[in-house]
Design an enzyme around this catalytic site. Structure first.
Site, PDB file in Angstrom:
ATOM      1  CB  THR A  90     -10.469  -4.486  -1.770  1.00  0.00           C
ATOM      2  OG1 THR A  90     -10.314  -6.775  -2.132  1.00  0.00           O
ATOM      3  CG2 THR A  90      -8.979  -3.644  -2.347  1.00  0.00           C
ATOM      4  CG  ASP A  91     -14.545  -6.338   1.744  1.00  0.00           C
ATOM      5  OD1 ASP A  91     -13.661  -5.627   2.672  1.00  0.00           O
ATOM      6  OD2 ASP A  91     -15.779  -5.561   1.573  1.00  0.00           O
ATOM      7  CB  CYS A  92     -12.185  -9.832  -3.203  1.00  0.00           C
ATOM      8  SG  CYS A  92     -12.336  -8.012  -3.471  1.00  0.00           S
ATOM      9  CE1 TYR A  93      -6.750 -10.286  -5.722  1.00  0.00           C
ATOM     10  CE2 TYR A  93      -8.508  -8.925  -6.328  1.00  0.00           C
ATOM     11  CZ  TYR A  93      -8.056 -10.364  -6.365  1.00  0.00           C
ATOM     12  OH  TYR A  93      -7.926 -10.482  -7.546  1.00  0.00           O
ATOM     13  N   PRO A  94      -7.244  -9.172   0.542  1.00  0.00           N
ATOM     14  CG  PRO A  94      -7.840 -10.493   2.016  1.00  0.00           C
ATOM     15  CD  PRO A  94      -7.584  -9.870   1.199  1.00  0.00           C
TER      16      PRO A  94
END
Ligand code: SF4
Ligand code: SF4
Lengths: 495, 128
Positions: free
Chosen positions: A126-130
């Protein structure tokens, strides 16, 4: 009448009197009033496989961070439907590489023992957990939290198990030999925690207990808590980091799966004579039903009602025969737990708690609601069975197979009793080997079924013995039908 | 334990040996593959008779080794649950007074049921 506060004061002053649950009956029978007055605490214990066990783990964040969507610990999958690096490892989850030989219970034991664990995780990023993958090794010391959280432990009462069928069964009650040759039972009887407080007068939400070698707590009632029928249970939690692998062991229940042996000790404060009387229970007063696990149904027939005393004696008489018994819980380690708990209290390291709420006494146990009825064999089987006789020629039988488009024929004697079965493969082999007699090629040990069995049960049987069909016989071994794998698949697909 | 090399796998060596020596044996376990076989036997009789059997077998080209231990329990794994007790056909496993497990190698006939059933995988049978 005493209070928990008074007992805790006595612990602090070094005056507390503690006895083990197995020592209490004699003291109580001698003089109930005095036993209730003089004894402050009775320690109880159990150590057995408790499948409804597991641990919440928090791994901390990696850099770049990952929101784990799939996670394996030593190739055992853990549940990650929680926050990014939280997971729950369940005791019965089996490993992807070693099957039943290693599972969630073993991962927990390895963690507790301080051994290294391989972690492998995946994510969609995700954007916060790439990050999308991570692989590492770690020990329990590398984790932020490791919390043993067991939804159902220390059940009050158990049934015992026997097997009346003619094949060995591998069940969650252990290995059951054929033809009633052994009896397995669980629980520790008179020293078991809930047995000593069957009305939950002292054990409740917030009760401090001995769990896996450390201090833990009763969180509330366990899943399937069934107090009305005497099958109460508790949900417990504790800090895995403080526990010891002496009291937590990964286990393989052969042919069934993996589990975790959990050690639990509960101190019962003797607040009055009633509570004292409950802790004076003896093995001969605790009844256990021996159920026939040969019947793969929810309700299993009772073969005999016995007491823990009989079960622990090593033999129980069934139909005039002495059948050997096996406990599945460890009395030895349970006694050790009662002793350890006693020492902890005497050392002023363990104080008693008053429950903040009682365990419910009126919950009903529900069964699974099914959308549709499961079909019985009778609903699906072919009733007009083509049969042959041992004296028939191979040619006759092969003609029957072709004519009726079938793959197997039950062989019956003159009185229509089943004596064997022949498949088209047997016929092919016979022709290749110039064998003439049906008798010589038929399979004599036939896997049979009954018409009142559930289809799922028969499907499992075909799978277990790797056969494609099973004749349906009545009590007199007369063939009343036949069912094939194709029939079963068709019927189950319709569901 | 007897190891049969490939060239003798299909001859009736045990029967011959028993007939020749007149000493009785019990076959505890046998595993025969296409190229070799292993058979575990116990010889009924005194030392001299045992010697006779062993010598005869060696003469016939069989590798003979003595299995010192039958069943063994790794007490660092065993939790003394007792699950193994009722499975043993010869009563080789029992509880001691303190509820610890006692396995008696002398009574064991190496059937392997308990090894298979032990949830802690603490039991084993010496194979070599
Ligand atoms: S089954 Fe295994 S763990 Fe249990 S008592 Fe026997 S040897 Fe020990
Ligand atoms: S191997 Fe068989 S005979 Fe030997 S102890 Fe185990 S169950 Fe008993």
């Amino acid at each position: 009448m005493k209070t928990i506060e008074e007992i805790n004061r006595r612990i602090k002053n070094g005056e507390v009197v503690i006895v083990r649950a197995d020592e209490m009956p004699e003291l109580f029978e001698e003089n109930p009033r005095r036993a209730a007055e003089e004894v402050d605490i009775v320690t109880t214990g159990t150590f057995g496989a408790m499948c409804s066990s597991g641990a919440f783990l928090n791994f901390g964040h990696s850099d770049p961070p990952i929101k784990m969507t799939k996670l394996w610990l030593n190739e055992v999958e853990a549940y990650t439907g929680l926050a990014a690096v939280d997971a729950y490892i369940g005791a019965t989850q089996i490993s992807e590489d070693k099957g039943f030989e290693y599972g969630g219970g073993h991962v927990i034991e390895d963690l507790v023992a301080g051994r290294e664990i391989c972690l492998r995780a995946e994510s969609y990023g995700t954007d916060c957990y790439p990050r999308t993958r991570v692989e590492t090794t770690l020990t329990i010391d590398d984790l932020n939290q490791a919390i043993l959280f067991n939804p159902r432990n220390s059940t009050q009462r158990y049934n015992a198990a026997i097997n009346s069928t003619d094949t060995v069964l591998h069940t969650y009650m252990g290995t059951l030999l054929s033809n009633r040759r052994n009896i397995n039972f669980a629980g520790t009887g008179e020293i078991s925690p809930l047995v000593n407080d069957p009305e939950y007068r002292t054990i409740g939400f917030g009760t401090r207990i001995f769990l896996g070698g450390a201090k833990g707590f009763v969180v509330g009632e366990g899943t399937q808590h069934d107090p009305k029928n005497g099958f109460g249970s508790i949900c417990v939690k504790g800090n895995l980091k403080e526990m010891s692998d002496r009291f937590l062991s990964g286990a393989t229940i052969p042919g069934y799966g993996t589990s975790l042996f959990v050690g639990i000790g509960i101190p019962i404060p003797i607040l009055n004579e009633d509570i004292a009387r409950n802790t004076a229970v003896r093995n001969n007063e605790i009844k256990v039903s021996i159920l026939d696990y040969g019947v793969p149904r929810r309700e299993k027939p009772i073969v005999k009602e016995v007491s823990y005393e009989e079960l622990f004696s090593g033999r129980v008489e069934i139909d005039g025969k002495k059948v050997k018994t096996s406990p599945l819980s460890s009395v030895k380690i349970s006694i050790e737990i009662m002793e350890r708990l006693k020492e902890l209290i005497l050392d002023k390291e363990f104080f008693l708690t008053k429950p903040i709420q009682s365990l419910p006494r009126d919950t009903e146990l529900k069964t699974m609601k099914l959308r549709e009825e499961v079909p019985f064999v009778e609903d699906v089987m072919t009733k007009n069975v083509i049969v042959a006789h041992p004296r028939d020629s191979i040619i006759t039988v092969s003609e029957l197979l072709v004519e009726h488009g079938i793959d197997q024929i039950p062989i019956v004697d003159k009185k229509d009793k089943l004596v064997g079965i022949v498949t088209s493969w047997d016929i092919t082999k016979a022709l290749a080997r110039h064998e003439k007699k049906l008798e010589n090629i038929m399979t004599k040990k036939v896997i049979t079924s009954k018409k009142d069995e559930y289809l799922d049960v028969v499907a499992r049987r075909l799978d277990k013995y790797q056969v494609n069909s099973t004749p349906i016989v009545d009590e007199e071994n007369n063939v009343v039908g036949i069912i094939t794998l194709a029939d079963i698949n068709k019927a189950l697909r319709r569901r | 334990m007897l190891k049969f090399p490939s060239d003798v796998v299909d001859s009736p060596i045990l029967a011959e040996t028993v007939l020749k020596t007149g000493v009785l044996i019990n076959i505890l376990r046998a595993k025969v593959d296409y190229d070799e076989g292993t058979i575990v036997i116990s010889i009924l009789g005194d030392e001299e008779q045992q010697r006779k059997i062993v010598d005869t077998l060696i003469e016939k080209g069989i590798e003979v080794s003595r299995l010192e231990k039958n069943i063994t329990n790794d007490i660092s794994r065993c939790v003394d649950c007792g699950a193994c007790i009722s499975l043993c056909p010869t009563g080789a496993i029992s509880f001691n007074k303190d509820w610890s497990i006692n396995v008696d190698g002398e009574k064991c006939i190496r059937c392997g049921v308990c090894v298979e059933a032990c949830p802690l995988r603490s039991l084993s049978i010496q194979e070599e």
